[in-house]
Design an enzyme around this catalytic site. Sequence first.
Site, PDB file in Angstrom:
ATOM      1  CD1 TRP A   5      33.199 102.859  28.641  1.00  0.00           C
ATOM      2  CD2 TRP A   5      34.877 101.802  27.582  1.00  0.00           C
ATOM      3  NE1 TRP A   5      32.652 102.111  27.621  1.00  0.00           N
ATOM      4  CE2 TRP A   5      33.668 101.456  26.961  1.00  0.00           C
ATOM      5  CE3 TRP A   5      36.066 101.279  27.089  1.00  0.00           C
ATOM      6  CZ2 TRP A   5      33.595 100.590  25.866  1.00  0.00           C
ATOM      7  CZ3 TRP A   5      36.017 100.414  26.001  1.00  0.00           C
ATOM      8  CH2 TRP A   5      34.794 100.077  25.392  1.00  0.00           C
TER       9      TRP A   5
ATOM     10  N   GLY B   6      29.136 106.784  33.713  1.00  0.00           N
ATOM     11  CA  GLY B   6      30.438 106.242  34.088  1.00  0.00           C
ATOM     12  C   GLY B   6      30.346 104.750  34.357  1.00  0.00           C
ATOM     13  N   GLY B   7      30.242 104.388  35.641  1.00  0.00           N
ATOM     14  CA  GLY B   7      30.295 102.986  36.054  1.00  0.00           C
ATOM     15  C   GLY B   7      29.384 102.058  35.258  1.00  0.00           C
TER      16      GLY B   7
ATOM     17  CB  SER C 230      24.913 107.967  40.623  1.00  0.00           C
ATOM     18  OG  SER C 230      26.104 107.998  41.405  1.00  0.00           O
TER      19      SER C 230
ATOM     20  CG  HIS D 147      35.041 113.969  33.854  1.00  0.00           C
ATOM     21  ND1 HIS D 147      35.288 113.710  35.191  1.00  0.00           N
ATOM     22  CD2 HIS D 147      33.945 113.241  33.527  1.00  0.00           C
ATOM     23  CE1 HIS D 147      34.378 112.852  35.640  1.00  0.00           C
ATOM     24  NE2 HIS D 147      33.553 112.551  34.647  1.00  0.00           N
TER      25      HIS D 147
ATOM     26  CD  GLU E 116      36.202 111.034  37.485  1.00  0.00           C
ATOM     27  OE1 GLU E 116      36.612 110.525  36.420  1.00  0.00           O
ATOM     28  OE2 GLU E 116      35.176 110.638  38.073  1.00  0.00           O
TER      29      GLU E 116
HETATM   30  P1  13P Z   1      29.208 107.480  37.360  1.00  0.00           P
HETATM   31  O1  13P Z   1      28.110 107.165  36.376  1.00  0.00           O
HETATM   32  O2  13P Z   1      30.083 106.303  37.681  1.00  0.00           O
HETATM   33  O3  13P Z   1      28.670 108.166  38.575  1.00  0.00           O
HETATM   34  O4  13P Z   1      30.195 108.526  36.633  1.00  0.00           O
HETATM   35  C1  13P Z   1      29.646 109.659  36.042  1.00  0.00           C
HETATM   36  C2  13P Z   1      30.690 110.316  35.264  1.00  0.00           C
HETATM   37  O5  13P Z   1      31.616 110.900  35.811  1.00  0.00           O
HETATM   38  C3  13P Z   1      30.616 110.235  33.802  1.00  0.00           C
HETATM   39  O6  13P Z   1      31.508 111.107  33.190  1.00  0.00           O
END
Ligand code: 13P
Length: 253
Positions: free
Chosen positions: A13, A236-237, A215, A101, A103
């Site tokens: 999330w 993710g999204g 994605s 991750h 990020e």
């Molecule tokens: P998205 O599915 O939003 O591209 O994010 C992937 C992600 O970073 C999951 O950890």
Amino acid sequence: MTGSLRPLIAGNWKMNGSRATTRDLLAGLRAFLRESGPAGCDIVVCAPAPYLPLAADRLEGVSEIELGGQDCHTAVSGAHTGDVSAAMLLDVGCAYVIVGHSERRADHGEDSETVKAKGETAIASGLTAIVCIGETLEDRDAGRAVDVVGSQLDSSLPDGTDAANTVIAYEPVWAIGTGRTPNEAEIGEIHASIRARLLDRTEDGSGVRILYGGSVKPENAAAILSVPDVNGALVGGASLDATAFWSICQSCP
Ligand code: 13P
């Protein structure tokens, strides 16, 4: 052979949501479970740390959905203001934690050595570590994706990795949140190279699940999840929407 590994669909999330959306999202997933019965995969939701106790409460008695943290410290406890320990995650009901991750690597300057240490602390605390690796667009365009991902894996893989305590997530940085993904052959090439390295580096390399992330949507999930050595997805999204996330869970081969 690794074709028979039970898939794992993990929702990340990230830094999204509120108490209300946590309740709604989990109520939605519980309703899908009630209506359709268990999906053919293991399911994890990695909620923001402040909402984990609420999520654990909402998942009480729901054995089909596990809870995960999004990060943990390398240390077991101590003077680390703002951080969360693996033991705390376990204490509030988590079974998994994401480490490394991209990020966090970008926002907090985490290198693979730190990621490895986090994974080892997570495992020692009784959690399963979801270790993330992935190349940048620059790496891919330069034709070095396999090498970059391989060396990240070598330096990020916790000592003592086995099929129960570690999951690898291949997340190309350029595919995260962009709507772009590698094609199936490209995903297959990286996953096969990760599998080969796992077989080389660990006793249990054939049993360690390798997730694809970046994605993943209901529209592309079935194709991605049918690539050899793709044993699930880190989403993710699309994990912020119960219908979309459930649809991905139901796309497992
Ligand atoms: P998205 O599915 O939003 O591209 O994010 C992937 C992600 O970073 C999951 O950890």
